[in-house]
Design a protein around this motif. Structure first.
Motif, PDB file in Angstrom:
ATOM      1  N   UNK A   1       0.795  -1.230   0.000  1.00  0.00           N
ATOM      2  CA  UNK A   1       0.000   0.000   0.000  1.00  0.00           C
ATOM      3  C   UNK A   1       0.819   1.267   0.000  1.00  0.00           C
ATOM      4  N   UNK A   2       2.122   1.148   0.225  1.00  0.00           N
ATOM      5  CA  UNK A   2       2.978   2.331   0.207  1.00  0.00           C
ATOM      6  C   UNK A   2       3.345   2.676  -1.229  1.00  0.00           C
ATOM      7  N   UNK A   3       3.263   3.950  -1.546  1.00  0.00           N
ATOM      8  CA  UNK A   3       3.619   4.386  -2.895  1.00  0.00           C
ATOM      9  C   UNK A   3       5.076   4.064  -3.178  1.00  0.00           C
ATOM     10  N   UNK A   4       5.942   4.330  -2.213  1.00  0.00           N
ATOM     11  CA  UNK A   4       7.352   3.963  -2.321  1.00  0.00           C
ATOM     12  C   UNK A   4       7.694   3.099  -1.108  1.00  0.00           C
ATOM     13  N   UNK A   5       7.866   1.787  -1.288  1.00  0.00           N
ATOM     14  CA  UNK A   5       8.214   0.912  -0.159  1.00  0.00           C
ATOM     15  C   UNK A   5       9.511   1.375   0.506  1.00  0.00           C
ATOM     16  N   UNK A   6       9.484   1.554   1.821  1.00  0.00           N
ATOM     17  CA  UNK A   6      10.690   2.040   2.512  1.00  0.00           C
ATOM     18  C   UNK A   6      10.945   1.343   3.845  1.00  0.00           C
ATOM     19  N   UNK A   7      10.225   0.250   4.097  1.00  0.00           N
ATOM     20  CA  UNK A   7      10.438  -0.508   5.328  1.00  0.00           C
ATOM     21  C   UNK A   7      11.354  -1.697   5.022  1.00  0.00           C
ATOM     22  N   UNK A   8      12.445  -1.802   5.756  1.00  0.00           N
ATOM     23  CA  UNK A   8      13.401  -2.879   5.528  1.00  0.00           C
ATOM     24  C   UNK A   8      12.839  -4.193   6.083  1.00  0.00           C
ATOM     25  N   UNK A   9      12.562  -5.137   5.188  1.00  0.00           N
ATOM     26  CA  UNK A   9      11.955  -6.402   5.632  1.00  0.00           C
ATOM     27  C   UNK A   9      12.897  -7.582   5.457  1.00  0.00           C
ATOM     28  N   UNK A  10      14.067  -7.367   4.875  1.00  0.00           N
ATOM     29  CA  UNK A  10      15.005  -8.483   4.745  1.00  0.00           C
ATOM     30  C   UNK A  10      16.419  -7.950   4.538  1.00  0.00           C
ATOM     31  N   UNK A  11      17.382  -8.840   4.728  1.00  0.00           N
ATOM     32  CA  UNK A  11      18.797  -8.518   4.475  1.00  0.00           C
ATOM     33  C   UNK A  11      19.311  -9.484   3.420  1.00  0.00           C
ATOM     34  N   UNK A  12      20.004  -8.936   2.426  1.00  0.00           N
ATOM     35  CA  UNK A  12      20.580  -9.761   1.357  1.00  0.00           C
ATOM     36  C   UNK A  12      22.080  -9.901   1.615  1.00  0.00           C
ATOM     37  N   UNK A  13      22.515 -11.141   1.812  1.00  0.00           N
ATOM     38  CA  UNK A  13      23.921 -11.414   2.094  1.00  0.00           C
ATOM     39  C   UNK A  13      24.603 -12.044   0.890  1.00  0.00           C
ATOM     40  N   UNK A  14      25.879 -11.712   0.734  1.00  0.00           N
ATOM     41  CA  UNK A  14      26.755 -12.424  -0.198  1.00  0.00           C
ATOM     42  C   UNK A  14      27.929 -12.953   0.617  1.00  0.00           C
ATOM     43  N   UNK A  15      28.123 -14.265   0.587  1.00  0.00           N
ATOM     44  CA  UNK A  15      29.240 -14.895   1.288  1.00  0.00           C
ATOM     45  C   UNK A  15      30.180 -15.502   0.255  1.00  0.00           C
ATOM     46  N   UNK A  16      31.477 -15.368   0.502  1.00  0.00           N
ATOM     47  CA  UNK A  16      32.452 -15.940  -0.421  1.00  0.00           C
ATOM     48  C   UNK A  16      33.854 -15.766   0.109  1.00  0.00           C
ATOM     49  N   UNK A  17      34.801 -15.617  -0.808  1.00  0.00           N
ATOM     50  CA  UNK A  17      36.189 -15.435  -0.415  1.00  0.00           C
ATOM     51  C   UNK A  17      37.046 -15.166  -1.633  1.00  0.00           C
ATOM     52  N   UNK A  18      38.359 -15.212  -1.433  1.00  0.00           N
ATOM     53  CA  UNK A  18      39.286 -15.014  -2.540  1.00  0.00           C
ATOM     54  C   UNK A  18      38.987 -15.985  -3.682  1.00  0.00           C
ATOM     55  N   UNK A  19      39.147 -15.497  -4.908  1.00  0.00           N
ATOM     56  CA  UNK A  19      38.803 -16.313  -6.061  1.00  0.00           C
ATOM     57  C   UNK A  19      39.583 -17.635  -6.090  1.00  0.00           C
ATOM     58  N   UNK A  20      40.889 -17.562  -5.789  1.00  0.00           N
ATOM     59  CA  UNK A  20      41.706 -18.770  -5.853  1.00  0.00           C
ATOM     60  C   UNK A  20      41.160 -19.865  -4.926  1.00  0.00           C
ATOM     61  N   UNK A  21      40.816 -19.454  -3.699  1.00  0.00           N
ATOM     62  CA  UNK A  21      40.336 -20.434  -2.723  1.00  0.00           C
ATOM     63  C   UNK A  21      38.946 -20.944  -3.081  1.00  0.00           C
ATOM     64  N   UNK A  22      38.080 -20.060  -3.562  1.00  0.00           N
ATOM     65  CA  UNK A  22      36.726 -20.477  -3.912  1.00  0.00           C
ATOM     66  C   UNK A  22      36.742 -21.417  -5.114  1.00  0.00           C
ATOM     67  N   UNK A  23      37.633 -21.163  -6.080  1.00  0.00           N
ATOM     68  CA  UNK A  23      37.755 -22.065  -7.224  1.00  0.00           C
ATOM     69  C   UNK A  23      38.281 -23.435  -6.778  1.00  0.00           C
ATOM     70  N   UNK A  24      39.201 -23.411  -5.828  1.00  0.00           N
ATOM     71  CA  UNK A  24      39.751 -24.672  -5.327  1.00  0.00           C
ATOM     72  C   UNK A  24      38.669 -25.491  -4.634  1.00  0.00           C
ATOM     73  N   UNK A  25      37.814 -24.820  -3.841  1.00  0.00           N
ATOM     74  CA  UNK A  25      36.726 -25.519  -3.150  1.00  0.00           C
ATOM     75  C   UNK A  25      35.694 -26.042  -4.145  1.00  0.00           C
ATOM     76  N   UNK A  26      35.388 -25.234  -5.160  1.00  0.00           N
ATOM     77  CA  UNK A  26      34.303 -25.579  -6.088  1.00  0.00           C
ATOM     78  C   UNK A  26      34.737 -26.549  -7.180  1.00  0.00           C
ATOM     79  N   UNK A  27      35.967 -26.384  -7.695  1.00  0.00           N
ATOM     80  CA  UNK A  27      36.376 -27.139  -8.882  1.00  0.00           C
ATOM     81  C   UNK A  27      37.627 -28.000  -8.672  1.00  0.00           C
TER      82      UNK A  27
END
Length: 488
Positions: free
Chosen positions: A89-115
């Motif tokens: 019902x708000x013309x411009x939504x402005x109430x924070x209802x969630x948090x968006x997280x990004x988790x990861x690490x250095x590319x070299x280590x993440x590639x080693x874990x994944x591939x």
């Protein structure tokens, strides 16, 4: 694994909700055309899409479930807690209802874990369909999932997707700030009451996450609040500037993608609205024609013109047709209102996205200014001792009249008592007025007086505050009037 330091990555962004475009991106719910654009404009690799997965309830590893959008999952969780989305019902939504997280690490280590030892070709258009996902990345994701569950409650995790089809493997996690009392409170769960409490929460989060990441070869990054300022080379600052601006540009690019999709939604909504308006006009015209025919039949029956029984049957049929047509018109009008509301909501999203993109650009400009200012500070700090030393070595060559021009100046006093004035200014800058006064008096200065009103203004930047501290320290370090030596 080599001994190179590899850092964890954790980024949190407050959100008023998850748009359809964002959800589609998280779940890779894309048609061929959208995939083509993603590969062309972004760092996506469709040949690795089969490697993506999600961690579901109970820490279960499974392919990404696309049957329900993230937005729908959020609404389902809110409903389960008896919470009505405060942005509805708000013309411009402005109430924070969630948090968006990004988790990861250095590319070299993440590639080693994944591939593992497999070589992934990061060239655009390369075929990596032969790559197989390693178990290590699944176990790491399960550990991070457990961290999120322990921290915020498993029932409040709306989505937890692991992407292995981009340049650097990472997790997208959406968390709802629902308290143990089933209340929605972003401030209580994530932000805290003040910016200092928020900072402490973020520091604690990184510390706690590092415990889970340690066995995966990822360490916590060094925080400046804990280590204090350190001397870094200009090259390091240039690298930091590049990284920060690149991150901001990626965010801006993401907003542009969302803007593009919302604009397409607006175009489709306008087509739908136009079609419904045309249908309603045609139905209204048909209704008018039927109503005129009804009037003629009623008049014929009233006057007894023709077979009354047949006319009555025909009139009943006509009334039923008009009734059905009225129902259809009302249905189309309801759908039209929905389309209008949808169009208004989409336009509000456009305005909000444009506003957020503008804020990101301003943040980028601020980052550039901040890094440049830090470089200027380092350059000034490097050259100031040389200037003072040169002045000190040359001042004795001046005649008395010329020397009097420098009497009581900051330049002259710095050349004579620079370390003490700087120490006093440092205490003032840190907010330690009493210690600064004690130090000044103990060093032969007047101290500035016990009734001194002092403090940083709310809108005062670092440069202006530093100048005031230096000027005040200069004043405080002067000898009391009674002890002041006479001029030559």
């Amino acid at each position: 694994m080599n001994n190179k330091t590899r850092k964890q990555v954790a980024d949190m962004q407050a959100s008023t909700g998850i748009t359809t475009a964002e959800s589609n991106e998280f779940q890779r719910r894309w048609e061929n055309q959208r995939w083509d654009r993603a590969e062309k404009e972004g760092n996506y690799d469709r040949s690795r899409d089969h490697l993506n997965f999600e961690v579901a309830k109970g820490g279960k590893i499974r392919p990404i479930d696309k049957s329900q959008s993230v937005g729908e999952k959020i609404e389902a969780r809110l409903a389960a807690c008896g919470i009505v989305n405060p942005n509805i019902g708000r013309k411009v939504p402005n109430i924070r209802i969630c948090a968006k997280f990004i988790f990861g690490g250095n590319r070299e280590q993440m590639h080693e874990l994944a591939f593992g030892k497999q070589k992934v070709d990061l060239t655009k258009g390369a075929d990596n369909s032969h790559i197989v996902r390693c178990k290590e990345i699944e176990k790491w994701a399960q550990d991070i999932y457990k961290f999120a569950c322990d921290k915020w409650g498993e029932e409040n995790i709306a989505s937890f997707y692991v992407h292995l089809d981009e340049t650097n493997p990472h997790i997208h996690c959406c968390v709802l700030p629902i308290t143990k009392q089933n209340k929605l409170s972003y401030k209580q769960v994530f932000a805290g009451e003040t910016k200092w409490e928020y900072r402490d929460k973020m520091l604690a989060l990184h510390n706690e996450l590092a415990v889970y990441n340690k066995k995966w070869g990822l360490e916590r990054g060094t925080n400046i609040h804990e280590t204090g300022a350190r001397h870094r080379s200009t090259e390091e600052y240039k690298r930091e500037l590049s990284e920060e601006c690149t991150t901001l540009e990626k965010k801006i690019e993401k907003y542009r993608e969302i803007l593009s999709e919302v604009n397409q939604d607006i175009y489709r909504a306008r087509i739908k609205q136009k079609g419904l308006n045309t249908m309603i006009r045609n139905m209204e015209k048909s209704k008018e024609e039927l109503s005129n025919k009804k009037d003629e039949l009623e008049e014929a029956i009233a006057k007894g013109n023709g077979d009354t029984s047949k006319l009555t049957v025909e009139l009943e049929k006509l009334n039923k047709d008009i009734s059905k047509l009225n129902e259809k018109i009302e249905d189309k009008k309801s759908k039209l209102q929905t389309a209008v509301d949808e169009l208004t909501s989409l336009q509000d999203q456009i305005n909000e996205l444009k506003k957020q993109e503008k804020e990101l650009r301003e943040e980028g400009n601020k980052a550039i200014d901040n890094i440049q200012l830090q470089i200027q500070y380092r350059l000034s700090n490097a050259i100031l001792p040389d200037i003072l030393q040169e002045f000190k070595s040359q001042i004795h060559l001046l005649n008395f009249k010329t020397m009097d021009l420098f009497e009581d100046t900051l330049l002259k006093d710095l050349s004579e008592r620079g370390e003490q004035i700087m120490q006093c200014a440092l205490l003032l800058f840190a907010g330690y007025l009493d210690q600064a006064s004690t130090f000044a008096q103990g060093s032969g200065g007047g101290g500035g007086g016990s009734n001194l009103k002092w403090g940083r203004d709310d809108d005062e930047d670092d440069r202006a505050w530093a100048r005031r501290c230096m000027a005040m320290a200069h004043k405080m370090m002067k000898a009391p009037q009674g002890n002041k030596k006479s001029k030559r």
